[in-house]
Design a protein around this motif. Structure first.
Motif, mmCIF file in Angstrom:
data_model
loop_
_atom_site.group_PDB
_atom_site.id
_atom_site.type_symbol
_atom_site.label_atom_id
_atom_site.label_comp_id
_atom_site.label_asym_id
_atom_site.label_seq_id
_atom_site.Cartn_x
_atom_site.Cartn_y
_atom_site.Cartn_z
ATOM 1 N N MET A 1 0.809 -1.198 0.000
ATOM 2 C CA MET A 1 0.000 0.000 0.000
ATOM 3 C C MET A 1 0.856 1.267 0.000
ATOM 4 N N SER A 2 1.975 1.263 0.709
ATOM 5 C CA SER A 2 2.767 2.485 0.829
ATOM 6 C C SER A 2 3.397 2.918 -0.498
ATOM 7 N N ILE A 3 3.684 1.960 -1.380
ATOM 8 C CA ILE A 3 4.272 2.308 -2.683
ATOM 9 C C ILE A 3 3.289 3.160 -3.490
ATOM 10 N N GLU A 4 2.002 2.824 -3.428
ATOM 11 C CA GLU A 4 0.993 3.577 -4.173
ATOM 12 C C GLU A 4 0.866 5.009 -3.658
ATOM 13 N N ARG A 5 1.147 5.205 -2.394
ATOM 14 C CA ARG A 5 1.039 6.554 -1.821
ATOM 15 C C ARG A 5 2.136 7.482 -2.336
ATOM 16 N N LEU A 6 3.198 6.901 -2.909
ATOM 17 C CA LEU A 6 4.230 7.735 -3.522
ATOM 18 C C LEU A 6 3.643 8.553 -4.665
ATOM 19 N N GLU A 7 2.762 7.923 -5.430
ATOM 20 C CA GLU A 7 2.102 8.627 -6.541
ATOM 21 C C GLU A 7 1.256 9.778 -6.014
ATOM 22 N N GLU A 8 0.543 9.556 -4.905
ATOM 23 C CA GLU A 8 -0.271 10.602 -4.283
ATOM 24 C C GLU A 8 0.599 11.776 -3.833
ATOM 25 N N LEU A 9 1.700 11.469 -3.173
ATOM 26 C CA LEU A 9 2.613 12.503 -2.694
ATOM 27 C C LEU A 9 3.210 13.293 -3.853
ATOM 28 N N SER A 10 3.638 12.587 -4.880
ATOM 29 C CA SER A 10 4.208 13.236 -6.056
ATOM 30 C C SER A 10 3.181 14.139 -6.734
ATOM 31 N N GLY A 11 1.960 13.647 -6.847
ATOM 32 C CA GLY A 11 0.891 14.437 -7.460
ATOM 33 C C GLY A 11 0.570 15.694 -6.669
ATOM 34 N N MET A 12 0.556 15.578 -5.347
ATOM 35 C CA MET A 12 0.295 16.749 -4.507
ATOM 36 C C MET A 12 1.388 17.796 -4.673
ATOM 37 N N LEU A 13 2.647 17.350 -4.695
ATOM 38 C CA LEU A 13 3.766 18.280 -4.880
ATOM 39 C C LEU A 13 3.687 18.978 -6.233
ATOM 40 N N ALA A 14 3.396 18.210 -7.278
ATOM 41 C CA ALA A 14 3.286 18.790 -8.623
ATOM 42 C C ALA A 14 2.124 19.776 -8.693
ATOM 43 N N SER A 15 1.014 19.451 -8.045
ATOM 44 C CA SER A 15 -0.153 20.332 -8.037
ATOM 45 C C SER A 15 0.147 21.650 -7.326
ATOM 46 N N LYS B 1 8.682 10.484 -7.880
ATOM 47 C CA LYS B 1 8.290 9.628 -9.017
ATOM 48 C C LYS B 1 9.377 8.602 -9.314
ATOM 49 N N ARG B 2 10.629 9.040 -9.238
ATOM 50 C CA ARG B 2 11.744 8.110 -9.475
ATOM 51 C C ARG B 2 11.776 7.019 -8.413
ATOM 52 N N LEU B 3 11.554 7.394 -7.158
ATOM 53 C CA LEU B 3 11.529 6.393 -6.090
ATOM 54 C C LEU B 3 10.403 5.389 -6.317
ATOM 55 N N LYS B 4 9.250 5.866 -6.793
ATOM 56 C CA LYS B 4 8.134 4.956 -7.083
ATOM 57 C C LYS B 4 8.511 4.004 -8.215
ATOM 58 N N CYS B 5 9.162 4.526 -9.238
ATOM 59 C CA CYS B 5 9.590 3.695 -10.357
ATOM 60 C C CYS B 5 10.572 2.616 -9.875
ATOM 61 N N ILE B 6 11.526 3.006 -9.036
ATOM 62 C CA ILE B 6 12.497 2.042 -8.498
ATOM 63 C C ILE B 6 11.776 0.992 -7.661
ATOM 64 N N ALA B 7 10.852 1.432 -6.828
ATOM 65 C CA ALA B 7 10.101 0.501 -5.973
ATOM 66 C C ALA B 7 9.255 -0.447 -6.811
ATOM 67 N N ASP B 8 8.669 0.049 -7.899
ATOM 68 C CA ASP B 8 7.882 -0.817 -8.783
ATOM 69 C C ASP B 8 8.751 -1.890 -9.422
ATOM 70 N N GLU B 9 9.980 -1.530 -9.778
ATOM 71 C CA GLU B 9 10.882 -2.497 -10.395
ATOM 72 C C GLU B 9 11.440 -3.502 -9.387
ATOM 73 N N LYS B 10 11.802 -3.025 -8.192
ATOM 74 C CA LYS B 10 12.413 -3.913 -7.194
ATOM 75 C C LYS B 10 11.392 -4.728 -6.407
ATOM 76 N N LYS B 11 10.173 -4.203 -6.285
ATOM 77 C CA LYS B 11 9.105 -4.856 -5.518
ATOM 78 C C LYS B 11 9.572 -5.266 -4.116
ATOM 79 N N PRO B 12 9.908 -4.272 -3.270
ATOM 80 C CA PRO B 12 10.376 -4.600 -1.916
ATOM 81 C C PRO B 12 9.256 -5.196 -1.059
#
Length: 177
Positions: free
Chosen positions: A1-15, A54-65
């Motif tokens: 669940m926490s990996i998906e929240r990276l997208e939320e955080l990134s979106g809020m910062l961009a907004s 966003k980069r951290l989310k991409c890395i996490a998606d690839e590594k699947k910790p």
């Protein structure tokens, strides 16, 4: 669940970065020009932080910790606790958090806290809180904000570079984001 929240955080910062950039209007004086520079620098810093997330989310998606505390790269950790979401770098100590609608960036002796349109910049114990969309207040505190923003922007830039280096080592496709 926490990996998906990276997208939320990134979106809020961009907004928020987009809202700040949209508030910049043509300057009619030197003070307004400097206020525009402060807003532009703040917006650039928030965008850089958004890209790093966003980069951290991409890395996490690839590594699947696995686990409650997800390790991304060697020093980065991602976890949720008490309703908050945290991205932590162990050394140098860096924390990016989202809790109750407040985004907090802390590195060494520098702090950036954003809640709605209010930003709080700190270096050591000296802090200044201001509304990012209120020009009059921004102009009143311009020297203090320039002083604080220089250090906050530098800390965000270093964090962005650290994430980029991590991406180059762990997931080279993520370095291109």
């Amino acid at each position: 669940m926490s990996i998906e929240r990276l997208e939320e955080l990134s979106g809020m910062l961009a907004s928020i970065a987009h809202r700040v950039r949209a508030s910049i209007r043509p300057a009619e004086s030197l003070l307004e020009s400097r206020a525009n520079t402060v807003l532009s620098s703040l917006s650039d810093s928030l965008e850089a932080l958004s890209i790093a997330i966003k980069r951290l989310k991409c890395i996490a998606d690839e590594k699947k910790p696995e686990g409650v505390i997800k390790q991304v790269c060697v020093t980065w950790r991602i976890f949720e606790q008490d309703g908050g979401f945290y991205v932590v770098r162990l050394k140098p100590e860096t924390t990016i958090s989202l809790r109750d609608g407040t985004i907090r960036f802390h590195r060494d002796h520098v702090l950036l806290e954003i809640s709605g349109t209010t930003a709080r910049l700190c270096r050591w114990n000296y802090c200044k809180e201001f509304n990012m969309l209120d020009r009059r207040t921004l102009i009143e505190h311009l020297p203090q904000l320039i002083y604080l923003l220089r250090h906050v922007s530098n800390a965000i830039r270093k964090t962005h570079e650290a994430v980029t280096i991590c991406a180059k080592k762990e997931a080279p496709t993520c370095a291109r984001i």
